[in-house]
Design a protein around this motif. Sequence first.
Motif, PDB file in Angstrom:
ATOM      1  N   ASP A 248      41.161  33.888  30.162  1.00  0.00           N
ATOM      2  CA  ASP A 248      41.374  34.510  31.467  1.00  0.00           C
ATOM      3  C   ASP A 248      41.751  35.979  31.317  1.00  0.00           C
ATOM      4  O   ASP A 248      42.539  36.356  30.428  1.00  0.00           O
ATOM      5  CB  ASP A 248      42.482  33.771  32.225  1.00  0.00           C
ATOM      6  N   TYR A 249      41.196  36.842  32.192  1.00  0.00           N
ATOM      7  CA  TYR A 249      41.458  38.270  32.180  1.00  0.00           C
ATOM      8  C   TYR A 249      41.677  38.762  33.601  1.00  0.00           C
ATOM      9  O   TYR A 249      41.245  38.135  34.574  1.00  0.00           O
ATOM     10  CB  TYR A 249      40.278  39.042  31.573  1.00  0.00           C
ATOM     11  N   THR A 250      42.335  39.904  33.717  1.00  0.00           N
ATOM     12  CA  THR A 250      42.450  40.630  34.971  1.00  0.00           C
ATOM     13  C   THR A 250      41.873  42.027  34.765  1.00  0.00           C
ATOM     14  O   THR A 250      41.490  42.400  33.653  1.00  0.00           O
ATOM     15  CB  THR A 250      43.910  40.737  35.442  1.00  0.00           C
ATOM     16  N   CYS A 251      41.835  42.802  35.825  1.00  0.00           N
ATOM     17  CA  CYS A 251      41.323  44.179  35.740  1.00  0.00           C
ATOM     18  C   CYS A 251      42.083  44.984  34.682  1.00  0.00           C
ATOM     19  O   CYS A 251      41.484  45.788  33.955  1.00  0.00           O
ATOM     20  CB  CYS A 251      41.492  44.861  37.100  1.00  0.00           C
ATOM     21  N   ASP A 252      43.381  44.792  34.603  1.00  0.00           N
ATOM     22  CA  ASP A 252      44.210  45.597  33.703  1.00  0.00           C
ATOM     23  C   ASP A 252      43.896  45.326  32.238  1.00  0.00           C
ATOM     24  O   ASP A 252      44.267  46.122  31.360  1.00  0.00           O
ATOM     25  CB  ASP A 252      45.700  45.333  33.970  1.00  0.00           C
TER      26      ASP A 252
END
Length: 369
Positions: A248-252
Amino acid sequence: MTGTVTVHPATRLTGPGDQPLRLRLAGLGSCPALRLEWPAAPAPRLLPGPDTHTPTPGWTLAPLDTGGVELRRAAPGSEGSDDVAGIDVTEIDVTGLDAAAETGRLPLTVTALDADGRPAHTSRHILFIDRNPAIKDFKATDLQVSRDPATGTGTTTLTWTGRTGGGSYHLSANGSAPTPVTDRPTADGVYTHTVTGLTEDTAFGLRWEGENPSADSAAAMVLVKDGDIKAGKLSADGIVALLGAPRDYTCDDFTSDGDARSAQATTDGILLVSLDAGNATATSVSTNVRIRPSQGNPYDRTLTCPTTADRTYQAHTQLPVPAGATVTLVGTTPKADLRMSWIPFGKGALKGAPQPVPQPAPQPASDHP
């Protein structure tokens, strides 16, 4: 008595009978009763139980000792009936008919009875019982993809095993709009579909949509890349069954470059993107996901969803990403909640994004200071 009877759907899954079995009677008038029967020997494959009933107003249901159910109009009238192009049509649903574990063809007999309880019309049907809608063994033949867009000589033959009734298959290439597959299967449920004119690495997505899409669907994917076939499968309930664990990843987590954030895929995989309002104050939120393969055509996806004070909206997309491609997020609405899951065909990560840091194992307590 002349008329027709149809049974819908033609395919049923083993297990609980949550999906109704619908009997459609056309041109049979307001028949007072009918029987739905199937073989009881060596063992019944449809199992009436305490929850078996008909939700159709004006009709009652009772099981038959010989294997089947009898549906009877509760009172004179035309409950459950309609007039279609001058023909009397009656549709009756039966729910709660559980299917036994044995799969295959099950013969059904529908008998419409007259007012004296005598057979007035008899029809025979086949119900196919299957375990689940999963797509199995989705694969492609080896090939060399043409790099010259003017020739487009690349060809591959896709094969898979899956359901043969009760729904339809849809094939997409590199995230393009899916098109229906019209090829007919063999008796064993094996499909063969030939694709021509390939000029690049191509990720094929295959989806089976049941006649009841909210309950029945399956998906699979195969990547054709310079004669090297890299394939993976998604099970019917969407659980990933690939070599690599989802990350899982986010924009940051992506590398920042002004308004854009980028990462590079170190192996083939699927990128799942989810967008919702988060803490954004705009009337709608959006982002643009750009996939730039090292070879082949680029493709973009724009996600947009509204924001309101009393409801939560989400937008989703799934994109095949070949190894070496750059994934870039552009124009993401400030404070929107953008989340991604990377499903690698192997163990490769999105380069530029941080790797999970192993946590030290807890140390046993000691009695000594």
